[in-house]
Design a protein around this motif. Structure first.
Motif, PDB file in Angstrom:
ATOM      1  N   ALA A   7       0.834  -1.205   0.000  1.00 26.01           N
ATOM      2  CA  ALA A   7       0.000   0.000   0.000  1.00 26.01           C
ATOM      3  C   ALA A   7       0.868   1.254   0.000  1.00 26.01           C
ATOM      4  O   ALA A   7       0.545   2.241  -0.678  1.00 26.01           O
ATOM      5  N   ASP A   8       1.987   1.236   0.733  1.00 24.49           N
ATOM      6  CA  ASP A   8       2.908   2.373   0.733  1.00 24.49           C
ATOM      7  C   ASP A   8       3.512   2.600  -0.648  1.00 24.49           C
ATOM      8  O   ASP A   8       3.656   3.742  -1.091  1.00 24.49           O
ATOM      9  N   LEU A   9       3.873   1.510  -1.324  1.00 22.19           N
ATOM     10  CA  LEU A   9       4.433   1.643  -2.668  1.00 22.19           C
ATOM     11  C   LEU A   9       3.412   2.201  -3.653  1.00 22.19           C
ATOM     12  O   LEU A   9       3.731   3.048  -4.482  1.00 22.19           O
ATOM     13  N   TRP A  32      14.619   5.435   5.099  1.00 23.02           N
ATOM     14  CA  TRP A  32      15.759   4.826   4.419  1.00 23.02           C
ATOM     15  C   TRP A  32      15.741   3.308   4.529  1.00 23.02           C
ATOM     16  O   TRP A  32      16.740   2.663   4.802  1.00 23.02           O
ATOM     17  N   ARG A  33      14.585   2.711   4.304  1.00 22.76           N
ATOM     18  CA  ARG A  33      14.468   1.256   4.376  1.00 22.76           C
ATOM     19  C   ARG A  33      15.267   0.557   3.285  1.00 22.76           C
ATOM     20  O   ARG A  33      15.831  -0.503   3.510  1.00 22.76           O
ATOM     21  N   GLY A  34      15.298   1.136   2.097  1.00 16.87           N
ATOM     22  CA  GLY A  34      16.044   0.521   0.991  1.00 16.87           C
ATOM     23  C   GLY A  34      17.523   0.432   1.296  1.00 16.87           C
ATOM     24  O   GLY A  34      18.156  -0.610   1.081  1.00 16.87           O
ATOM     25  N   ALA A  35      18.092   1.514   1.796  1.00 13.53           N
ATOM     26  CA  ALA A  35      19.518   1.518   2.137  1.00 13.53           C
ATOM     27  C   ALA A  35      19.806   0.543   3.277  1.00 13.53           C
ATOM     28  O   ALA A  35      20.827  -0.151   3.269  1.00 13.53           O
ATOM     29  N   GLY A  36      18.912   0.466   4.236  1.00 10.06           N
ATOM     30  CA  GLY A  36      19.103  -0.463   5.349  1.00 10.06           C
ATOM     31  C   GLY A  36      19.061  -1.912   4.899  1.00 10.06           C
ATOM     32  O   GLY A  36      19.853  -2.741   5.358  1.00 10.06           O
ATOM     33  N   PRO A  66      15.614   1.064  -6.246  1.00  9.79           N
ATOM     34  CA  PRO A  66      14.763   2.213  -6.587  1.00  9.79           C
ATOM     35  C   PRO A  66      14.329   3.021  -5.366  1.00  9.79           C
ATOM     36  O   PRO A  66      14.302   4.252  -5.399  1.00  9.79           O
ATOM     37  N   SER A  67      14.024   2.348  -4.278  1.00  9.04           N
ATOM     38  CA  SER A  67      13.641   3.049  -3.055  1.00  9.04           C
ATOM     39  C   SER A  67      14.806   3.876  -2.516  1.00  9.04           C
ATOM     40  O   SER A  67      14.633   5.024  -2.097  1.00  9.04           O
ATOM     41  N   TRP A  68      15.981   3.293  -2.549  1.00  3.17           N
ATOM     42  CA  TRP A  68      17.175   3.995  -2.085  1.00  3.17           C
ATOM     43  C   TRP A  68      17.466   5.199  -2.969  1.00  3.17           C
ATOM     44  O   TRP A  68      17.802   6.279  -2.481  1.00  3.17           O
ATOM     45  N   LEU A  70      15.290   6.958  -4.691  1.00  6.11           N
ATOM     46  CA  LEU A  70      14.304   8.002  -4.376  1.00  6.11           C
ATOM     47  C   LEU A  70      14.636   8.698  -3.060  1.00  6.11           C
ATOM     48  O   LEU A  70      14.425   9.912  -2.924  1.00  6.11           O
ATOM     49  N   ASP A  71      15.156   7.954  -2.095  1.00  8.74           N
ATOM     50  CA  ASP A  71      15.574   8.566  -0.835  1.00  8.74           C
ATOM     51  C   ASP A  71      16.700   9.576  -1.073  1.00  8.74           C
ATOM     52  O   ASP A  71      16.689  10.669  -0.513  1.00  8.74           O
ATOM     53  N   LEU A  72      17.676   9.191  -1.887  1.00 11.62           N
ATOM     54  CA  LEU A  72      18.786  10.092  -2.183  1.00 11.62           C
ATOM     55  C   LEU A  72      18.319  11.332  -2.926  1.00 11.62           C
ATOM     56  O   LEU A  72      18.720  12.458  -2.598  1.00 11.62           O
ATOM     57  N   ILE A  73      17.473  11.149  -3.929  1.00 13.34           N
ATOM     58  CA  ILE A  73      16.940  12.286  -4.686  1.00 13.34           C
ATOM     59  C   ILE A  73      16.090  13.176  -3.780  1.00 13.34           C
ATOM     60  O   ILE A  73      16.159  14.406  -3.854  1.00 13.34           O
ATOM     61  N   GLY A  74      15.292  12.561  -2.912  1.00 16.86           N
ATOM     62  CA  GLY A  74      14.478  13.332  -1.983  1.00 16.86           C
ATOM     63  C   GLY A  74      15.312  14.155  -1.022  1.00 16.86           C
ATOM     64  O   GLY A  74      14.991  15.304  -0.724  1.00 16.86           O
ATOM     65  N   THR A  75      16.415  13.581  -0.536  1.00 18.03           N
ATOM     66  CA  THR A  75      17.299  14.315   0.365  1.00 18.03           C
ATOM     67  C   THR A  75      17.953  15.487  -0.356  1.00 18.03           C
ATOM     68  O   THR A  75      18.043  16.593   0.190  1.00 18.03           O
ATOM     69  N   LEU A  76      18.390  15.263  -1.583  1.00 13.73           N
ATOM     70  CA  LEU A  76      19.003  16.332  -2.371  1.00 13.73           C
ATOM     71  C   LEU A  76      18.004  17.453  -2.650  1.00 13.73           C
ATOM     72  O   LEU A  76      18.305  18.637  -2.434  1.00 13.73           O
ATOM     73  N   THR A  77      16.806  17.099  -3.104  1.00  6.91           N
ATOM     74  CA  THR A  77      15.816  18.131  -3.413  1.00  6.91           C
ATOM     75  C   THR A  77      15.348  18.863  -2.157  1.00  6.91           C
ATOM     76  O   THR A  77      15.111  20.070  -2.198  1.00  6.91           O
ATOM     77  N   HIS A  78      15.251  18.163  -1.035  1.00  8.61           N
ATOM     78  CA  HIS A  78      14.838  18.824   0.201  1.00  8.61           C
ATOM     79  C   HIS A  78      15.892  19.832   0.653  1.00  8.61           C
ATOM     80  O   HIS A  78      15.553  20.926   1.124  1.00  8.61           O
ATOM     81  N   GLY A  79      17.164  19.468   0.506  1.00  7.61           N
ATOM     82  CA  GLY A  79      18.236  20.399   0.845  1.00  7.61           C
ATOM     83  C   GLY A  79      18.209  21.641  -0.031  1.00  7.61           C
ATOM     84  O   GLY A  79      18.370  22.765   0.455  1.00  7.61           O
ATOM     85  N   LEU A  80      17.996  21.444  -1.335  1.00  2.32           N
ATOM     86  CA  LEU A  80      17.904  22.587  -2.241  1.00  2.32           C
ATOM     87  C   LEU A  80      16.665  23.424  -1.950  1.00  2.32           C
ATOM     88  O   LEU A  80      16.694  24.656  -2.031  1.00  2.32           O
ATOM     89  N   TRP A  81      15.572  22.770  -1.585  1.00  2.30           N
ATOM     90  CA  TRP A  81      14.336  23.483  -1.266  1.00  2.30           C
ATOM     91  C   TRP A  81      14.504  24.310   0.014  1.00  2.30           C
ATOM     92  O   TRP A  81      14.064  25.451   0.080  1.00  2.30           O
ATOM     93  N   GLU A  82      15.151  23.725   1.037  1.00  2.00           N
ATOM     94  CA  GLU A  82      15.371  24.451   2.289  1.00  2.00           C
ATOM     95  C   GLU A  82      16.246  25.678   2.093  1.00  2.00           C
ATOM     96  O   GLU A  82      16.045  26.691   2.751  1.00  2.00           O
ATOM     97  N   SER A  83      17.205  25.580   1.190  1.00  2.00           N
ATOM     98  CA  SER A  83      18.077  26.729   0.946  1.00  2.00           C
ATOM     99  C   SER A  83      17.431  27.759   0.022  1.00  2.00           C
ATOM    100  O   SER A  83      18.002  28.812  -0.210  1.00  2.00           O
ATOM    101  N   GLY A  84      16.248  27.458  -0.484  1.00  2.00           N
ATOM    102  CA  GLY A  84      15.510  28.412  -1.312  1.00  2.00           C
ATOM    103  C   GLY A  84      15.919  28.416  -2.773  1.00  2.00           C
ATOM    104  O   GLY A  84      15.591  29.342  -3.507  1.00  2.00           O
TER     105      GLY A  84
END
Length: 134
Positions: A7-9, A32-36, A66-68, A70-84
């Motif tokens: 359901a999460d997927l 970060w379940r994929g990386a774990g 693929p999950s891992w 997306l986690d990496l891309i999400g972390t990168l985009t969140h960092g860029l979003w936080e910095s404006g």
């Protein structure tokens, strides 16, 4: 009945198709379940655990990769979003923004606890005339 991971997927892929920016921003708060999973399999292969030859890493990467990613891309985009730097008009649902645009603002003079139904019943009983006969 659909299990929770399935359901999460389904929810994740629907969110990526419908609202990719918001889905990527919230992916930063993922566990970060994929990386774990990949790290666990790699550890079992390196330590020589029975039943875990080196060939087990490829299915683990195909399953959790693929999950891992997306986690990496999400972390990168969140960092860029936080910095404006990207998506200033987009709000991260997990960082504390109110998803309903703050329509339910309360004034400073509102009581913290109005007592609810019990308080209403008590007030109603106090205001009822009594049938006292003298």
């Amino acid at each position: 009945m659909i299990s929770r991971p399935v359901a999460d997927l389904i929810c994740l892929w629907h969110g990526l198709a419908a609202h990719p920016r918001e889905a990527l921003l919230t992916r930063n708060h993922h566990q970060w379940r994929g990386a774990g999973f990949i790290a666990l399999i790699a550890l079992l292969v390196v330590t020589g655990a029975p039943g875990f030859p080196a060939g087990v890493l490829l299915p683990a990467l195909l399953f959790a990769g693929p999950s891992w990613a997306l986690d990496l891309i999400g972390t990168l985009t969140h960092g860029l979003w936080e910095s404006g730097r990207i998506w200033q008009g987009v709000e991260c649902q997990c960082c504390g923004g109110d998803p309903d645009d703050g329509d339910d603002e309360s004034g400073p003079d509102d009581p913290a606890d109005d007592g609810g139904l019990a308080r209403d019943v008590e007030d109603w009983l106090k205001n009822q005339p009594t049938n006292a006969t003298t």
